[in-house]
Design an enzyme around this catalytic site. Structure first.
Site, PDB file in Angstrom:
ATOM      1  N   HIS A  53      -5.589 -16.663  10.888  1.00 29.43           N
ATOM      2  CA  HIS A  53      -6.193 -16.054   9.476  1.00 29.43           C
ATOM      3  C   HIS A  53      -5.498 -14.630   9.340  1.00 29.43           C
ATOM      4  CE1 HIS A  53      -9.704 -14.342  11.593  1.00 29.43           C
ATOM      5  NE2 HIS A  53      -9.479 -13.582  10.605  1.00 29.43           N
ATOM      6  N   GLU A 108       1.654   4.863  23.658  1.00 35.77           N
ATOM      7  CA  GLU A 108       1.721   3.699  22.467  1.00 35.77           C
ATOM      8  C   GLU A 108       3.318   3.202  22.418  1.00 35.77           C
ATOM      9  OE1 GLU A 108      -1.408   6.761  21.195  1.00 35.77           O
ATOM     10  OE2 GLU A 108       0.685   6.918  21.962  1.00 35.77           O
ATOM     11  N   GLN A 133     -15.735  -7.163  11.717  1.00 36.57           N
ATOM     12  CA  GLN A 133     -14.596  -6.954  10.740  1.00 36.57           C
ATOM     13  C   GLN A 133     -13.426  -6.052  11.464  1.00 36.57           C
ATOM     14  OE1 GLN A 133     -17.334  -6.832   9.248  1.00 36.57           O
ATOM     15  NE2 GLN A 133     -17.361  -8.500   8.014  1.00 36.57           N
ATOM     16  N   GLY A 134     -11.981  -6.511  11.712  1.00 34.88           N
ATOM     17  CA  GLY A 134     -11.270  -5.750  12.263  1.00 34.88           C
ATOM     18  C   GLY A 134     -10.826  -6.334  13.649  1.00 34.88           C
ATOM     19  N   ASP A 135     -11.705  -7.124  14.372  1.00 31.55           N
ATOM     20  CA  ASP A 135     -11.711  -7.654  15.532  1.00 31.55           C
ATOM     21  C   ASP A 135     -10.972  -8.868  15.772  1.00 31.55           C
ATOM     22  OD1 ASP A 135     -12.898  -5.505  16.854  1.00 31.55           O
ATOM     23  OD2 ASP A 135     -14.880  -6.319  16.385  1.00 31.55           O
ATOM     24  N   SER A 136     -10.824  -9.517  14.488  1.00 26.36           N
ATOM     25  CA  SER A 136     -10.074 -10.839  14.503  1.00 26.36           C
ATOM     26  C   SER A 136      -8.800 -10.883  15.285  1.00 26.36           C
ATOM     27  CB  SER A 136      -9.843 -11.336  13.095  1.00 26.36           C
ATOM     28  OG  SER A 136     -10.920 -11.795  12.443  1.00 26.36           O
ATOM     29  N   ASP A 141      -7.849 -21.888  14.307  1.00 24.48           N
ATOM     30  CA  ASP A 141      -7.225 -20.671  13.885  1.00 24.48           C
ATOM     31  C   ASP A 141      -6.748 -19.836  14.986  1.00 24.48           C
ATOM     32  OD1 ASP A 141      -7.203 -18.348  12.542  1.00 24.48           O
ATOM     33  OD2 ASP A 141      -9.566 -17.672  12.519  1.00 24.48           O
TER      34      ASP A 141
END
Length: 277
Positions: A89, A116, A237-240, A138
């Site tokens: 997703h 980075e 949210q944002g950890d997916s 998913d």
């Protein structure tokens, strides 16, 4: 809780295909601000800041806004120098992969450490049986346009369970999730990488939770429940797409990826991860 799903067939593709291959939870604040945080909102809840670069397999998947600004979108983990393991997703429905970039060696999103590594995305591969409506399967692979430098300590691939490891993580096993997601549902993302240890919950208990409420949702075989029954600890949210793993550092073994949940660290609603077996 968030389900973590990792599928052996997709992992096999990562190794069978050429090294260069062509191939969500997103914070609500990013969507609202036009910064492309388009996946259901996730940040580690009840976690702590990790030692910088102590989880060298963790990456930040970022999306570019119409103004050219990149924002934290999802997590992910390094499989090899060209391949990132993520949630379907996080990339589903995207036709222009130039809006993405992968950042390895990241710790503090607000600071530049010099460790980075920014890489453009050349494509992605979503599991053939991914179902957007049910969140089944998913999982996805993201392919990088240029390879990561994995000779440095700040960027290393995570270990995957061997194909012969027939292991269905039992209830009670404690594993770790990590990410820059929000620390509460609808909150803002974390600048620093956080992690939290959460216990696995049995399939029977998870099914009972999610199928006997006002908005029932089925728990599939590829899904794994993890979180605290009293809430207060989980991904958000944002950890997916981020890793669900045991061990730490270069010895960590990934069991799944952060997928979905009802709220963040809500009491009696463990998070769902997609796992590999």
């Amino acid at each position: 809780m968030n389900k973590i799903v990792i599928l052996a067939t997709l992992i096999a593709c990562a190794y069978a295909a050429p090294r260069r291959m062509v191939l969500p939870r997103l914070p609500a604040s990013v969507i609202a601000s036009g910064k492309y945080e388009l996946i259901p909102g996730d940040k580690i809840v009840g976690g702590t800041e990790v030692v910088p670069n102590s989880l060298p397999f963790q990456i930040s998947l970022q999306r570019k806004s119409s103004t050219g600004i990149y924002s934290q979108s999802c997590g992910g983990s390094i499989i090899n120098e060209y391949t990132i393991l993520d949630a379907a997703h996080c990339v589903d429905g995207v036709n222009d992969v130039t809006i993405f970039r992968v950042v390895a060696g990241e710790h503090d999103l607000s600071q530049i450490s010099g460790l980075e590594q920014h890489r453009d995305v050349s494509g992605f591969l979503i599991h053939a049986d991914y179902n957007k409506k049910t969140s089944a399967n998913d999982i996805a692979l993201i392919y990088l346009a240029t390879p990561l430098d994995l000779s440095v300590s700040s960027a290393k691939p995570i270990n995957l369970p061997p194909p012969t490891w027939e292991f269905d993580p039992p209830a009670g096993i404690v594993a770790t999730v990590s990410g820059w997601g929000t620390t509460s549902s609808g909150g803002s993302i974390s600048n620093v990488l956080l992690s939290v240890d959460i216990p696995i919950i049995s399939d029977d208990d998870c099914n009972a939770i999610y199928t006997t409420n006002a908005k029932p949702k089925s728990i599939y075989e590829s899904m794994l429940c993890a979180g605290g029954f009293n809430g207060n600890i989980d991904s958000c949210q944002g950890d997916s797409g981020g890793p669900f793993f045991i061990g730490t550092g270069t010895n960590a073994i990934q069991l799944g990826v952060v997928s979905w949940g009802r709220g963040c660290a809500s009491a009696y609603y463990p998070g769902i991860k997609i796992y590999f077996f």
